[in-house]
Enzyme design. Structure first.
Site, PDB file in Angstrom:
ATOM      1  N   GLU A  61      33.486  37.531  41.289  1.00 43.52           N
ATOM      2  CA  GLU A  61      32.256  38.335  41.415  1.00 43.52           C
ATOM      3  C   GLU A  61      30.986  37.503  41.273  1.00 43.52           C
ATOM      4  O   GLU A  61      30.041  37.644  42.026  1.00 43.52           O
ATOM      5  CB  GLU A  61      32.235  39.479  40.385  1.00 43.52           C
ATOM      6  CG  GLU A  61      33.139  40.653  40.720  1.00 43.52           C
ATOM      7  CD  GLU A  61      34.573  40.446  40.287  1.00 43.52           C
ATOM      8  OE1 GLU A  61      34.856  39.422  39.612  1.00 43.52           O
ATOM      9  OE2 GLU A  61      35.423  41.304  40.598  1.00 43.52           O
ATOM     10  N   HIS A 130      37.147  50.470  32.919  1.00 42.76           N
ATOM     11  CA  HIS A 130      36.875  50.853  34.310  1.00 42.76           C
ATOM     12  C   HIS A 130      36.073  52.148  34.402  1.00 42.76           C
ATOM     13  O   HIS A 130      36.097  52.811  35.433  1.00 42.76           O
ATOM     14  CB  HIS A 130      38.192  51.022  35.088  1.00 42.76           C
ATOM     15  CG  HIS A 130      38.895  49.733  35.373  1.00 42.76           C
ATOM     16  ND1 HIS A 130      39.520  49.006  34.402  1.00 42.76           N
ATOM     17  CD2 HIS A 130      39.058  49.034  36.525  1.00 42.76           C
ATOM     18  CE1 HIS A 130      40.054  47.925  34.940  1.00 42.76           C
ATOM     19  NE2 HIS A 130      39.782  47.904  36.219  1.00 42.76           N
TER      20      HIS A 130
END
Lengths: 326, 323
Positions: A61, A130
């Site tokens: 990322e 998450h």
């Protein structure tokens, strides 16, 4: 409005139309190309635009976010997909220090036309790592626009406007909204970066964004049956915050309840309470109230997860309390 | 002879300008005109000056916070850079950036970045854009030995290899990550070998010898340009000063520093030019005087320049302020 589609297809359509319109637009992220997107948002785009513009990345990322920012310095217009905004934490230095600050640090010389998008907030039973809402994290930072669409019309119109903007944009989607159906506009239409009054009312203003806006709308129906006419505002633009839409409504209803999935501390709700203090305090007939996610890492167990997030009944009760009816 | 008179004189003049500019910046810091962080390049001049000989119009350059020399090498003006250091209105960022944050699209310079290692993905992205725009250009991406410990550097190498990006990575190994000697931050001694793990070709060079730098970079830049592939060079160099102006650099052993000073890039090129009849002593002295004059002119200009208007506080944040 032309046709009924899902938020998923609306996002896909927005990207497809903008990719067709401007060859500088490209999509980059994990699984966006051959896999068609972890949530199928980019379905079919690789076939239409090829691997030069629909780019699968390694699980890096920070690397690919920074690389996309660098490409934007030279005039490309990247759309960066984070599989989840939770993973954007790996890249947040590039988002804030490289994307958001460079126009200012360069005295206006360097633009960074980039969109960071992906699902944000809770999903269903995916646990604490998450399930976090990053709205207030990004809304804190000058140099960014922060958008959180609810409906297919929001999703399509705001994403198209985001891709055309010359500023860095945080575009917070919600996994549980991807299947939501609604009407969308044609290829020319972009939505303005403004809040929307989803339901007009006179007794109390309820603000919400993203998934919990749906719950607020349901709660408003129940309140209606109880004789309370709530105004519900879709706070889909979190930075620069649409102060005018908020204050106009509060000056009419004299009551405010801010609903939010994220944690209460330094939240969008905190910010709205402050804005109301600064802009229309004298119009309030009761203290501003907030209904946020409970201040814990989101649990996995179904009963605890439900308890942690604002539910329709919670919103009804909170609104009644603001109005002194409970 | 590997270098013509014109090129040698140009490189010597540039190294002198950098040296004298940095000395002036240090003086301005002591005089209270420059505040905050100010990282000087004294001793490392040969690296960027040798490398920039391979710069072609349309190429992109990006580096860390030790950036004054890179800007001077990109022909950004000493006045504009010094004014920025002073936080004045004629600075490259109108005083909003400071020492670590200056840019010039016109000169192909994309900063000036203050987060160690963050410029490596950014430079890789500049290369991605150049590739997408089908340009014959490359991205010079500079970073130090300290940045080599950041994970995003290797994320970048991996993608530069995967996507065949025209990026020239230049490690300026000055032996210290701030105050931590290279032997204490990297178990392996040859940083350039790390590129091999990503199928990127690489080499090491003496970064104190500008002629060597110019030769090696010319070859590797041509490789990146023609093969459309990344390449990595590790330049072994040294800074005679601390990490920043406020760091006395006591951790650098005197003998070590002296050893590098005896091998000074400006002295070395001057001797070479004298020995090979490329310049006379008078000419070299005149070049140094010019460098001193430019640095002084920049100082005086910056001192007399106005502060940025207070109306500028809230401008340049976003283009679409009121969408």
């Amino acid at each position: 409005m032309s046709k009924m589609i899902t938020v998923r297809d609306a996002l896909n359509e927005a990207m497809r139309e903008e990719l067709q319109l401007d060859e500088k637009v490209f999509l980059i992220g994990e699984e966006v190309a051959e896999y068609n997107g972890a949530y199928k948002i980019s379905k079919g785009l690789l076939d239409e635009f090829g691997p030069e513009r629909i780019i699968d990345t390694p699980i890096s990322e920070m690397g690919f976010a920074g690389m996309a920012v660098g490409a934007s310095f030279l005039g490309q217009r990247p759309i960066v997909e984070f599989m989840s905004f939770n993973f954007s934490m790996q890249a947040i230095d590039q988002v804030i220090n490289s994307a958001a600050k460079t126009r200012y640090m360069s005295g206006g010389q360097i633009a960074c036309p980039i969109v960071f998008r992906g699902p944000n907030g809770s999903a269903a039973r995916v646990g604490a790592q998450h399930s976090q809402c990053y709205a207030s994290w990004y809304a804190h930072c000058p140099g960014l626009h922060v958008l959180a669409p609810y409906s297919p019309a929001d999703a399509k119109g705001l994403l198209k406007a985001a891709i055309r903007s010359n500023d860095p944009i945080i575009f917070l989607e919600h996994e549980l909204l991807y299947g939501l159906q609604g009407e969308v506009h044609g290829p020319e239409h972009c939505e303005p970066f403004k809040a929307v009054v989803e339901k007009e009312g006179t007794d109390i203003t309820i603000t919400a964004f993203s998934f919990v806006l749906g719950k607020a709308l349901e709660a408003a129906k129940i309140l209606e049956e109880k004789g309370i006419n709530a105004e519900v505002i879709n706070m889909r633009v979190l930075r620069p915050f649409d102060i005018e839409s908020l204050t106009q409504s509060v000056m009419k209803t004299n009551h405010l309840l801010c609903v939010e999935e994220g944690w209460p501390v330094a939240s969008m709700a905190s910010e709205q309470a402050m804005l109301v203090m600064e802009h229309c305090f004298d119009y309030l007939d009761a203290p501003v109230a907030r209904l946020c996610g409970v201040d814990v890492p989101l649990p996995y167990a179904v009963n605890l997860e439900t308890l942690s997030l604002p539910q329709v009944d919670d919103i009804v009760q909170a609104a009644e309390k603001v109005l002194g009816k409970k | 002879m590997i270098v013509d008179k014109k090129t040698a004189q140009k490189m010597l003049a540039k190294m002198m300008l950098i040296r004298r500019f940095e000395e002036r910046a240090a003086a301005a810091y002591r005089d209270g005109h420059i505040c905050g962080f100010c990282h000087l390049y004294i001793g490392q001049e040969a690296v960027v000056v040798g490398a920039q000989e391979s710069f072609k119009s349309g190429d992109a350059v990006i580096t860390s916070y030790r950036d004054h020399a890179h800007m001077l090498s990109c022909d950004m003006t000493p006045r504009g850079i010094m004014a920025e250091l002073f936080g004045k209105k004629s600075g490259y960022s109108k005083g909003k950036g400071g020492s670590m944050h200056m840019f010039s699209i016109e000169r192909g310079f994309f900063g000036g970045h203050g987060i160690v290692g963050a410029q490596v993905p950014l430079g890789t992205g500049l290369a991605l854009a150049l590739k997408m725009q089908k340009k014959d250009n490359i991205a010079f991406t500079y970073f130090g030995d300290g940045a080599c410990a950041q994970g995003q550097v290797y994320e970048s190498f991996n993608m530069a290899n995967l996507y065949d990006l025209p990026v020239l990575y230049i490690i300026e190994n000055n032996g210290y990550a701030m105050g931590t000697a290279a032997r204490r931050h990297s178990g392996d001694k040859a940083l350039y070998e790390r590129a091999h793990a990503f199928d990127i070709e690489s080499c090491q060079m003496d970064g104190m010898d500008v002629l060597k730098v110019q030769e090696v970079i010319a070859e590797s830049a041509e490789y990146v340009r023609s093969k459309k592939r990344p390449f990595l060079i590790e330049a072994q160099t040294y800074r005679y000063v601390g990490h920043s102006v406020s760091d006395p650099g006591n951790y650098m052993p005197k003998e070590e520093k002296q050893q590098y000073k005896d091998n000074d890039p400006i002295g070395k090129l001057s001797s070479y030019m004298l020995e090979n009849g490329l310049s006379s002593e008078e000419e070299i002295k005149a070049m140094d005087n010019d460098a001193k004059a430019s640095a002084k002119d920049a100082y005086v200009f910056a001192e007399n320049d106005d502060l940025v208007s207070e109306d500028e506080l809230m401008t340049d944040i976003m283009e679409d302020q009121n969408v």
